[in-house]
Design an enzyme around this catalytic site. Structure first.
Site, PDB file in Angstrom:
ATOM      1  N   GLY A   1       0.832  -1.199   0.000  1.00  0.00           N
ATOM      2  CA  GLY A   1       0.000   0.000   0.000  1.00  0.00           C
ATOM      3  C   GLY A   1       0.865   1.247   0.000  1.00  0.00           C
ATOM      4  O   GLY A   1       0.606   2.206  -0.722  1.00  0.00           O
TER       5      GLY A   1
ATOM      6  N   ASN B   1      10.003   4.786   3.435  1.00  0.00           N
ATOM      7  CA  ASN B   1      11.379   5.234   3.212  1.00  0.00           C
ATOM      8  C   ASN B   1      11.595   6.609   3.825  1.00  0.00           C
ATOM      9  O   ASN B   1      10.804   7.528   3.606  1.00  0.00           O
ATOM     10  CB  ASN B   1      11.674   5.327   1.717  1.00  0.00           C
ATOM     11  CG  ASN B   1      11.162   4.143   0.954  1.00  0.00           C
ATOM     12  OD1 ASN B   1      11.598   3.028   1.198  1.00  0.00           O
ATOM     13  ND2 ASN B   1      10.206   4.365   0.060  1.00  0.00           N
TER      14      ASN B   1
ATOM     15  N   HIS C   1       0.114   6.588   9.083  1.00  0.00           N
ATOM     16  CA  HIS C   1       0.880   5.364   9.367  1.00  0.00           C
ATOM     17  C   HIS C   1       2.337   5.510   8.915  1.00  0.00           C
ATOM     18  O   HIS C   1       3.260   5.293   9.696  1.00  0.00           O
ATOM     19  CB  HIS C   1       0.206   4.193   8.645  1.00  0.00           C
ATOM     20  CG  HIS C   1       0.908   2.875   8.771  1.00  0.00           C
ATOM     21  ND1 HIS C   1       0.479   1.875   9.607  1.00  0.00           N
ATOM     22  CD2 HIS C   1       2.023   2.392   8.184  1.00  0.00           C
ATOM     23  CE1 HIS C   1       1.282   0.841   9.523  1.00  0.00           C
ATOM     24  NE2 HIS C   1       2.238   1.123   8.650  1.00  0.00           N
ATOM     25  N   GLU C   2       2.514   5.909   7.682  1.00  0.00           N
ATOM     26  CA  GLU C   2       3.887   5.989   7.146  1.00  0.00           C
ATOM     27  C   GLU C   2       4.675   7.117   7.812  1.00  0.00           C
ATOM     28  O   GLU C   2       5.881   6.979   8.044  1.00  0.00           O
ATOM     29  CB  GLU C   2       3.870   6.174   5.623  1.00  0.00           C
ATOM     30  CG  GLU C   2       3.110   5.095   4.843  1.00  0.00           C
ATOM     31  CD  GLU C   2       3.483   3.672   5.180  1.00  0.00           C
ATOM     32  OE1 GLU C   2       4.595   3.439   5.698  1.00  0.00           O
ATOM     33  OE2 GLU C   2       2.647   2.764   4.949  1.00  0.00           O
TER      34      GLU C   2
HETATM   35  N1  BES Z   1       6.439  -1.076   5.944  1.00  0.00           N
HETATM   36  C1  BES Z   1       5.213  -1.280   5.268  1.00  0.00           C
HETATM   37  C2  BES Z   1       5.374  -1.607   3.807  1.00  0.00           C
HETATM   38  C3  BES Z   1       5.662  -3.047   3.524  1.00  0.00           C
HETATM   39  C4  BES Z   1       4.636  -3.970   3.561  1.00  0.00           C
HETATM   40  C5  BES Z   1       6.922  -3.460   3.179  1.00  0.00           C
HETATM   41  C6  BES Z   1       4.918  -5.304   3.293  1.00  0.00           C
HETATM   42  C7  BES Z   1       7.191  -4.780   2.935  1.00  0.00           C
HETATM   43  C8  BES Z   1       6.196  -5.702   2.969  1.00  0.00           C
HETATM   44  C9  BES Z   1       4.325  -0.046   5.366  1.00  0.00           C
HETATM   45  O1  BES Z   1       4.572   0.766   6.439  1.00  0.00           O
HETATM   46  C10 BES Z   1       2.921  -0.542   5.541  1.00  0.00           C
HETATM   47  O2  BES Z   1       2.623  -1.056   6.591  1.00  0.00           O
HETATM   48  N2  BES Z   1       2.089  -0.412   4.518  1.00  0.00           N
HETATM   49  C11 BES Z   1       0.746  -0.903   4.538  1.00  0.00           C
HETATM   50  C12 BES Z   1      -0.243   0.204   4.505  1.00  0.00           C
HETATM   51  C13 BES Z   1      -0.541   0.713   5.868  1.00  0.00           C
HETATM   52  C14 BES Z   1      -1.472   1.865   5.836  1.00  0.00           C
HETATM   53  C15 BES Z   1      -1.092  -0.342   6.788  1.00  0.00           C
HETATM   54  C16 BES Z   1       0.556  -1.746   3.301  1.00  0.00           C
HETATM   55  O3  BES Z   1       1.368  -1.640   2.407  1.00  0.00           O
HETATM   56  O4  BES Z   1      -0.404  -2.492   3.267  1.00  0.00           O
HETATM   57 ZN    ZN Z   2       3.872   0.029   8.230  1.00  0.00          ZN
END
Ligand code: BES
Ligand code: ZN
Length: 880
Positions: free
Chosen positions: A288, A292, A324-325
């Site tokens: 999602g 970074n 979140h990010e």
């Molecule tokens: N750190 C994650 C991105 C990620 C997800 C990297 C899976 C590697 C594998 C990011 O902070 C995250 O949690 N993204 C979520 C969206 C969030 C609003 C819950 C996602 O990508 O679903």
């Molecule tokens: Zn996350």
């Protein structure tokens, strides 16, 4: 010994257990201090070249250097010592399975605090959405097919872009530069400090030095973008990058981001440490969003808001995702988990603070109530399975790491933190977090470090309580085993046991449960930490007819089982809405979970649902709807679907009549969400009147006579598609092709799965696999067919026949687990569970192993649920 080993190998082969390569952590005899990296991506032939100078510390005399590298061709490796001496590497040995490169040196490298490791390398800008990859887009305004390139390194893919010590605890500083075409935008974590134009239409961009950070947070993007910009109150330069011609779609994100930064600065009492923060929408994106440091990347649908075409629920999700990010900029980037087994420290915290922040910025969302349906219930559902895992779980192999980005690390983690936050109170929680972030900034932590800080700040027991939630899988059920009214008080005996999906007994597990109790006369009638198997308590000032709510506001991570007499006492309070929404939701949800595991009967819960006829809360209805969908799924394996649809229509019609189709001039956010939920449900229950109106409005929209509000589009698309013939299907595809808004494409393509004609559903799957649908989106289009009973077998067969292509496309990513889950878990027979088990025994899906086990378990549970309750449900539905 040898014989033992042979026996073991035969054993493994017999049972098709493939031994995974063991992954060893990198030796620490040589560590990086600072990386100087230069990249030249080639967007025409999808390759890149790079060079690096890494300042290293050599901790002992050594003749080789080991670091991570995958799919890179490395050359000219040498070490420069402090005195200027150059020692060339004689050979690079790549060990592909371990994702390692060993540089061998003919001469011993002497111990040194300041040596330099230098090399060149080249690789492919791949199409797998990990490492350094390419992302296709249509140029504006010519609509030419072009490519951008960008990075996605978490968890273990920095090593696909440059040879590095790719472990979160091996932090270093970074100087990044890139040579790219002059007409492209180039971005990285830090601000650009120098731009040098060359004669050959290229330019070199140099970015300033980063703080000390983990490799998985390094980022680069090269492409064509527009942007909007602003400054947060605390002086950070924020930009939101959008596709060319769409910069207005970045305005909402910009507004949110400029408010989120100061909010977190105030909450954590630590300023965001970089001078800038960029948010960018990337067309091809697997997850999602990704945090970074200084350059947050997003799927388009997770950041872009189009005034006319973005639904409110999407806007709300965008606000949550941005929070979140940005939350990760502290939790994860400034303070990072030591190793991936502590991933939860990153993801749970970000998932908790996103709600804190959105609650502050958008009180009208009532987001903490939605926390229950978005985070809490899915966590309980996942964690009652035998095949769940503890929040803190051992992981070594990259595919094992990928698989824990799941409901346990995110949802359960965030839910137990919410429980802890409530137990400590906001002030002490805040104090503890500030201590933790300050003490460990620019460093790495394990869970223990967090408990220490929270204990120090609060003076309360934290470690002993939280260990029971973090180190073991599952959660308790608190059961009222005695309920006696005496004068003006009530005596209760509470017992905790493990809540299991199949209601099997587990005597070993035990939790320390912060528990409170409310009554009509007191929101906080009783509080304790349940630290035994059983306790007896007395609640004062209660009359015989009063309800007694255990776990008010549904804060504790457990299920409650009341006596039926106690449950009945809630009914008037549910009807007249005098008990708060979080409790109304919890009562239904707990009972439904007890239905699924066989402690209560389905009909009992359907009767309770009928007492929600005056319910007006969006989230309570959303919870009830989810439960009904689960039930509808198992009934779809019987002849009761029509009857059940009739029950659903009966339940939802009064509310839809109240809400109507048109939004009121000043209606609230939640009223809008409720309307689209209820009309959507009526469509799925095949309510003729609603479907007809959906069609009428759809054609007005299509002919440009009356634009459908974004919040009602999904409902209308489904309403039209449910009985669609080929002509209607093609009309939908026309709409899909006509829009360049990713959200709209998602909406249309995910509605396609609701058609009833199996030949057309077959076409939907072909369409999902075609060039017209990005691989990141295809999973959800396929899933939309899989969750439709008509398409269930079709999709499973498609999956079995095309497993190789699918595995190749999605391997080692979380999209693979989503796909596997959706195509398998909705069956409800023993034979199917055996079939699924057999298939995956013969076809290895690395990174989806636990998901497969969870699916098989779910199918068996579905089957038992159906067998257990079908006769009684049939009897109940006779009246509809
Ligand atoms: N750190 C994650 C991105 C990620 C997800 C990297 C899976 C590697 C594998 C990011 O902070 C995250 O949690 N993204 C979520 C969206 C969030 C609003 C819950 C996602 O990508 O679903
Ligand atoms: Zn996350």
């Amino acid at each position: 010994m040898r014989e033992h080993l042979l026996n073991y190998i035969t054993y493994c082969e017999t049972f098709f257990i493939k031994m995974k390569p063991t992954f060893e952590r990198l030796p620490k005899d040589v560590v990086p201090v600072h990386y100087e990296l230069h990249f030249t991506p080639n967007l025409a032939d999808f390759t890149f070249t790079g060079s690096s100078k890494i300042q290293i510390k050599i901790n002992q005399d050594i003749d080789r250097i080991t670091l991570n590298s995958v799919d890179l061709k490395i050359s000219d490796v040498l070490v420069k010592l402090e005195n200027g001496e150059v020692i060339k590497s004689t050979e690079t040995v790549n060990i592909t399975e371990s994702e390692i490169a060993n540089f061998l040196f003919e001469k011993l490298l002497p111990k040194s605090d300041n040596a330099s490791l230098e090399m060149s390398f080249e690789g492919e800008l791949n199409d797998k959405m990990k490492g350094f990859y390419r992302s296709k887009y249509l140029s504006h305004p010519e609509l030419e097919e072009r490519y951008a390139c960008c990075t996605q390194f978490e968890a273990t893919d920095a090593r696909r872009c440059f040879p590095c010590w790719d472990e979160p605890a091996i932090k270093a500083t970074f100087n990044i530069s890139m040579t790219i075409p002059q007409d492209r935008v180039g971005l990285s974590n830090m601000p650009m400090i120098e731009e040098i134009k060359h004669d050959n239409k290229l330019k070199t961009l140099k970015f300033s030095t980063s703080p000390i950070m983990s490799t998985y947070l390094v980022a680069m993007v090269v492409g064509e973008y527009d942007f909007v910009e602003g400054n947060s109150d605390d002086g950070v330069h924020i930009r939101v990058f959008t596709p060319v011609g769409k910069k207005d779609q970045g305005l909402f994100a910009l507004e949110v981001a400029t408010k989120v930064l100061p909010y977190f600065k105030d909450y954590f009492q630590i300023a965001y440490p970089l001078p800038k923060l960029d948010l960018i929408a990337i067309q091809s994106f697997a997850a999602g969003a990704m945090e970074n440091w200084g350059l947050i990347t997003y799927r388009e649908t997770m950041v872009l808001v189009d005034k006319e075409n973005t639904s409110l629920i999407r806007k709300q999700n965008i606000a949550l995702t941005i929070a979140h990010e940005i939350g990760h900029q502290w939790f994860g980037n400034l303070v990072t988990m030591y190793w991936w087994n502590n991933l939860w420290l990153n993801e749970s915290y970000a998932s908790f603070v996103e709600f804190l922040c959105v609650n502050h910025l958008f009180p009208e969302y009532d987001i903490w109530t939605q926390f229950l349906t978005d985070m809490y219930t899915p966590a309980l559902d996942a964690d009652c399975l035998e095949n769940s895992h503890p929040i803190e779980v051992e992981v070594n192999n990259p595919s094992e790491i990928d698989e824990i980005f799941d409901e346990i690390s995110y949802n359960k983690g965030a839910s137990v933190i919410r429980m802890l936050h409530n137990y400590l109170g906001d002030d002490d929680f805040k104090k503890g977090m500030n201590l933790y972030l300050t003490k460990y900034q620019y460093r790495n932590t394990v869970t223990e470090n967090l408990w220490e800080c929270l204990e120090e700040a609060s003076g309360k027991i934290v470690r002993n309580i939280m260990r029971t939630w973090v180190e073991q899988k599952g959660f308790p059920k608190v059961k009222v085993i005695q309920n006696v009214q005496e004068d003006n008080h009530r005596r209760l005996v509470l017992e905790q046991t493990k809540f299991t999906a199949d209601n099997s007994l587990d005597e070993k597990s035990f939790w320390m449960i912060p528990i409170s109790i409310s009554t009509p006369k007191s929101e906080n009638a009783f509080t304790t930490v349940l630290d035994k198997k059983e306790i007896e308590i007395t609640i004062e000032n209660v009359s015989a007819n009063d309800w007694i709510k255990i776990n008010p506001s549904t804060i504790g991570f457990f299920r409650t089982q009341y006596t039926s007499e106690m449950l009945e006492k809630f009914v008037p309070a549910i009807k007249n809405l005098s008990i708060p929404p979080l409790d109304r939701l919890g009562l239904h949800d707990d009972l439904f979970a007890l239905v699924q595991n066989g402690s209560n009967s389905t009909v009992e819960s359907l009767k309770l649902i009928k007492s929600y006829s005056n319910e007006d809360n969006y989230t309570v209805w959303s919870s009830i709807s989810t439960s009904l969908s689960k039930l509808k799924n198992i009934l779809s394996h019987t002849d009761l679907t029509d009857k059940f649809n009739a029950f659903g229509k009966h339940l939802f019609t009064p509310l839809s009549e109240k809400l109507g189709w048109e939004s009121k001039p000043d209606e609230t956010h939640l009223e809008t969400l409720l309307r689209s939920l209820i009309l959507g449900k009526l469509v799925s229950f095949k309510d003729e009147k609603t479907c007809e109106e959906a069609k009428r409005r759809f054609y007005l929209h299509k002919e440009g006579k009356q634009i459908l509000p974004a919040d009602l589009r999904m409902t209308c698309y489904r309403g039209v598609l449910q009985n669609a013939d080929e002509k209607v299907y093609n009309e939908m595809l026309e709409l899909y092709r006509a829009t360049d808004l990713h959200e709209e494409k998602d909406r249309i393509s995910r509605a396609l799965g609701s058609m009833s004609d199996i030949t057309l559903l077959q076409k939907v799957i072909q369409f999902a696999m075609s060039e017209e649908v990005r691989t990141q989106d295809a999973v959800f289009v396929i899933a939309s067919v899989a969750i439709n009973p008509v398409g269930r077998d079709l999709t499973w067969n498609f999956f079995k026949e095309n497993w190789k292509i699918l595995l190749d496309q999605y391997s080692g990513g979380f999209l693979l687990t989503r796909l596997v889950k959706h195509v398998t878990e909705n069956f409800a027979s023993e034979e199917k569970s055996v079939e699924i088990e057999k298939f995956f025994k013969h076809h290895e899906f690395a990174g989806a192993e636990r998901t497969v086990q969870q699916s098989i378990e779910t199918v068996r549970l579905n089957c038992k649920w159906l067998q257990r309750d079908i006769a009684e449900i049939r009897e109940f539905l006779k009246d509809y």
